[in-house]
Design an enzyme around this catalytic site. Structure first.
Site, mmCIF file in Angstrom:
data_model
loop_
_atom_site.group_PDB
_atom_site.id
_atom_site.type_symbol
_atom_site.label_atom_id
_atom_site.label_comp_id
_atom_site.label_asym_id
_atom_site.label_seq_id
_atom_site.Cartn_x
_atom_site.Cartn_y
_atom_site.Cartn_z
ATOM 1 N N SER A 10 0.824 -1.222 0.000
ATOM 2 C CA SER A 10 0.000 0.000 0.000
ATOM 3 C C SER A 10 0.849 1.258 0.000
ATOM 4 O O SER A 10 0.359 2.337 -0.323
ATOM 5 C CB SER A 10 -0.929 0.004 1.227
ATOM 6 O OG SER A 10 -0.155 0.139 2.408
ATOM 7 N N SER A 11 2.130 1.150 0.372
ATOM 8 C CA SER A 11 2.953 2.363 0.474
ATOM 9 C C SER A 11 4.437 1.998 0.455
ATOM 10 O O SER A 11 4.796 0.817 0.438
ATOM 11 C CB SER A 11 2.635 3.108 1.789
ATOM 12 O OG SER A 11 2.988 2.295 2.893
ATOM 13 N N GLY A 12 5.268 3.020 0.422
ATOM 14 C CA GLY A 12 6.708 2.880 0.650
ATOM 15 C C GLY A 12 7.413 1.891 -0.272
ATOM 16 O O GLY A 12 7.196 1.858 -1.487
ATOM 17 N N SER A 136 14.710 -7.174 5.610
ATOM 18 C CA SER A 136 15.050 -7.006 7.019
ATOM 19 C C SER A 136 15.396 -5.539 7.228
ATOM 20 O O SER A 136 14.716 -4.656 6.707
ATOM 21 C CB SER A 136 16.202 -7.948 7.380
ATOM 22 O OG SER A 136 16.584 -7.764 8.715
ATOM 23 N N TYR A 151 12.051 -3.999 17.590
ATOM 24 C CA TYR A 151 12.178 -3.967 16.116
ATOM 25 C C TYR A 151 13.477 -4.659 15.712
ATOM 26 O O TYR A 151 13.497 -5.520 14.830
ATOM 27 C CB TYR A 151 12.161 -2.511 15.635
ATOM 28 C CG TYR A 151 12.269 -2.352 14.128
ATOM 29 C CD1 TYR A 151 11.178 -2.620 13.303
ATOM 30 C CD2 TYR A 151 13.450 -1.916 13.532
ATOM 31 C CE1 TYR A 151 11.265 -2.464 11.921
ATOM 32 C CE2 TYR A 151 13.549 -1.758 12.157
ATOM 33 C CZ TYR A 151 12.449 -2.030 11.351
ATOM 34 O OH TYR A 151 12.554 -1.875 9.981
ATOM 35 N N ALA A 153 15.232 -6.836 17.366
ATOM 36 C CA ALA A 153 15.189 -8.276 17.668
ATOM 37 C C ALA A 153 14.444 -9.035 16.577
ATOM 38 O O ALA A 153 14.880 -10.108 16.130
ATOM 39 C CB ALA A 153 14.521 -8.512 19.024
ATOM 40 N N LYS A 155 14.008 -8.127 13.426
ATOM 41 C CA LYS A 155 14.761 -8.107 12.166
ATOM 42 C C LYS A 155 16.017 -8.990 12.273
ATOM 43 O O LYS A 155 16.389 -9.654 11.297
ATOM 44 C CB LYS A 155 15.132 -6.668 11.791
ATOM 45 C CG LYS A 155 13.935 -5.791 11.435
ATOM 46 C CD LYS A 155 13.205 -6.290 10.189
ATOM 47 C CE LYS A 155 12.166 -5.307 9.670
ATOM 48 N NZ LYS A 155 11.480 -5.776 8.464
ATOM 49 N N PHE A 184 15.163 4.992 4.745
ATOM 50 C CA PHE A 184 14.466 5.408 3.528
ATOM 51 C C PHE A 184 13.133 6.046 3.915
ATOM 52 O O PHE A 184 12.449 5.557 4.822
ATOM 53 C CB PHE A 184 14.269 4.206 2.590
ATOM 54 C CG PHE A 184 15.574 3.752 1.994
ATOM 55 C CD1 PHE A 184 16.045 4.301 0.816
ATOM 56 C CD2 PHE A 184 16.379 2.829 2.666
ATOM 57 C CE1 PHE A 184 17.284 3.926 0.300
ATOM 58 C CE2 PHE A 184 17.614 2.445 2.160
ATOM 59 C CZ PHE A 184 18.064 3.001 0.962
HETATM 60 P P1 NAP Z 1 5.611 1.574 5.084
HETATM 61 O O1 NAP Z 1 5.460 2.601 4.013
HETATM 62 O O2 NAP Z 1 4.981 1.853 6.411
HETATM 63 O O3 NAP Z 1 5.088 0.188 4.500
HETATM 64 C C1 NAP Z 1 4.818 -0.911 5.311
HETATM 65 C C2 NAP Z 1 3.828 -1.777 4.580
HETATM 66 O O4 NAP Z 1 3.607 -2.950 5.374
HETATM 67 C C3 NAP Z 1 2.488 -1.112 4.365
HETATM 68 O O5 NAP Z 1 2.013 -1.409 3.089
HETATM 69 C C4 NAP Z 1 1.611 -1.764 5.428
HETATM 70 O O6 NAP Z 1 0.248 -1.862 5.059
HETATM 71 C C5 NAP Z 1 2.215 -3.140 5.418
HETATM 72 N N1 NAP Z 1 1.797 -3.927 6.579
HETATM 73 C C6 NAP Z 1 1.918 -3.614 7.898
HETATM 74 N N2 NAP Z 1 1.368 -4.584 8.640
HETATM 75 C C7 NAP Z 1 0.888 -5.517 7.781
HETATM 76 C C8 NAP Z 1 0.211 -6.740 7.927
HETATM 77 N N3 NAP Z 1 -0.110 -7.219 9.151
HETATM 78 N N4 NAP Z 1 -0.092 -7.458 6.839
HETATM 79 C C9 NAP Z 1 0.201 -6.994 5.606
HETATM 80 N N5 NAP Z 1 0.806 -5.819 5.378
HETATM 81 C C10 NAP Z 1 1.157 -5.101 6.461
HETATM 82 O O7 NAP Z 1 7.147 1.310 5.400
HETATM 83 P P2 NAP Z 1 8.384 0.854 4.483
HETATM 84 O O8 NAP Z 1 9.525 1.673 4.909
HETATM 85 O O9 NAP Z 1 8.010 0.814 3.077
HETATM 86 O O10 NAP Z 1 8.616 -0.617 5.074
HETATM 87 C C11 NAP Z 1 8.682 -1.765 4.258
HETATM 88 C C12 NAP Z 1 9.664 -2.754 4.884
HETATM 89 O O11 NAP Z 1 10.970 -2.198 4.858
HETATM 90 C C13 NAP Z 1 9.381 -3.085 6.348
HETATM 91 O O12 NAP Z 1 9.586 -4.462 6.569
HETATM 92 C C14 NAP Z 1 10.429 -2.275 7.099
HETATM 93 O O13 NAP Z 1 10.749 -2.838 8.347
HETATM 94 C C15 NAP Z 1 11.571 -2.347 6.122
HETATM 95 N N6 NAP Z 1 12.585 -1.306 6.296
HETATM 96 C C16 NAP Z 1 12.279 0.006 6.089
HETATM 97 C C17 NAP Z 1 13.271 0.951 6.243
HETATM 98 C C18 NAP Z 1 13.018 2.421 6.017
HETATM 99 O O14 NAP Z 1 13.911 3.232 6.360
HETATM 100 N N7 NAP Z 1 11.891 2.817 5.434
HETATM 101 C C19 NAP Z 1 14.570 0.575 6.634
HETATM 102 C C20 NAP Z 1 14.828 -0.766 6.852
HETATM 103 C C21 NAP Z 1 13.829 -1.697 6.670
HETATM 104 P P3 NAP Z 1 -0.957 -1.020 5.733
HETATM 105 O O15 NAP Z 1 -1.211 0.107 4.787
HETATM 106 O O16 NAP Z 1 -2.083 -1.983 5.780
HETATM 107 O O17 NAP Z 1 -0.510 -0.584 7.092
#
Ligand code: NAP
Length: 293
Positions: A10-12, A136, A151, A153, A155, A184
């Site tokens: 849905s995002s990101g 991760s 978080y 732990a 990852k 990001f």
């Molecule tokens: P984000 O924009 O908040 O995206 C997270 C996504 O996960 C959203 O689409 C959310 O959907 C979905 N989600 C959450 N709980 C869920 C569930 N129970 N079932 C299915 N979907 C679910 O954040 P992002 O930064 O893109 O994160 C994506 C991944 O990258 C994550 O695993 C995060 O830990 C990892 N990551 C991010 C960063 C960073 O700096 N951004 C750095 C390292 C790792 P909803 O719309 O339904 O909430």
């Protein structure tokens, strides 16, 4: 045509990854927890005339994962690539973070990927091919910052499971990559640092001021966050390149941090971390004569 199933679109990072695979005409199953939140995904896909299948999939729910993967495989054939992207972040003290919040983190970030992996593996094993990309985090490879323990732990555990899984499924022709992005710009930061993640003023406890301090620090760090499209490109590259290392950092910050940490002990790192955090967020609000203060 390669069939790609991605969670959390849905995002990101998930949204950018779904669009990136669709641009090269792979068959994309861009899963969302709730289709009502997929407006941005649909808008981008329409604007670029991209074809996406958007199944409903909540990674915390066994039945939802099995139903989504079964339907995808029955309608479109086996999944070639699984991208475990869905994730959440919350900060909180190890002592007082509510257990239901901590469990929700683990359900999403650790057991979630396990559920989808188990759902797609039988068909991948049968065809003796497949790629699994677990998103991760740098947080799972570095020392955990105060209030970031749950978080980190989750990852770190995802990294360990990825290592074992990689060796287990390699004989079946299946590859596993564990991507470790640095910082990001996405919604995850706003959710984590937003007021909702901090206790209400009336519920302030012994760690509240410290938690607010670390939230200020993380907010400052994330001012330099990269574009989620860079992680999407790294995911595509990991899928395409069979020599991608199991642990693959994404972003300059992650690469620099991991190089530095390779020869650094926790005891060397902590004072430097606290100094850097104070330079960005002001003095840490703990008594100077407390251990760790
Ligand atoms: P984000 O924009 O908040 O995206 C997270 C996504 O996960 C959203 O689409 C959310 O959907 C979905 N989600 C959450 N709980 C869920 C569930 N129970 N079932 C299915 N979907 C679910 O954040 P992002 O930064 O893109 O994160 C994506 C991944 O990258 C994550 O695993 C995060 O830990 C990892 N990551 C991010 C960063 C960073 O700096 N951004 C750095 C390292 C790792 P909803 O719309 O339904 O909430």
């Amino acid at each position: 045509m390669t069939s790609v199933l991605i969670t959390g679109c849905s995002s990101g990072i998930g949204l950018e990854t779904a669009l990136a695979f669709a641009r090269r005409r792979d068959r994309v199953h861009a899963c969302v927890r709730d289709p009502a939140t997929a407006d941005e995904l649909f808008r981008h896909a329409r604007a670029e005339d991209l074809v996406l299948d958007v199944p409903r999939l909540d990674v915390t729910d066994d039945a939802s994962v099995i139903a989504a993967v079964t339907e995808v495989q029955e309608r479109h054939g086996p999944v070639d690539v699984l991208v475990n992207n869905a994730g959440v972040d919350r900060t909180g003290p190890v002592e007082t973070m509510p257990l239901d919040e901590a469990r929700m983190l683990m359900e999403t970030n650790l057991w979630g990927p396990l559920r989808t992996v188990r759902a797609v593996l039988p068909a991948m094993r049968a065809r003796r091919s497949g790629v699994i990309v677990n998103v991760s985090s740098l947080a799972g490879r570095t020392f955990a910052v105060p209030h970031g323990g749950f978080y980190a732990a989750g990852k770190a555990a995802l990294g360990a499971l990825s290592e074992a899984l990689s060796a287990e499924v390699r004989p079946f022709g299946i590859r596993v990559v564990c991507l470790e992005p640095g910082s990001f710009a996405s919604r995850i930061h706003r959710d984590t640092m937003g007021r909702a993640a901090l206790p209400e003023p009336s519920e302030a406890g012994p760690y509240t001021a410290d938690q607010e301090w670390i939230a200020r620090f993380l907010t400052r760090v994330q001012e330099g966050a990269g574009d989620c499209g860079e992680v999407a490109e790294a995911i595509l590259a990991a899928v395409d390149d069979p020599d991608t290392p199991l642990h693959t950092p994404v972003g300059k910050d992650a690469e620099t941090a991991l190089r530095y940490l390779a020869n650094t002990t926790y005891e060397q790192w902590l004072p430097l971390f606290l100094e850097q955090a104070e330079s960005l967020a002001g003095p840490r609000p703990v008594e100077r004569d407390q251990p760790g203060g």
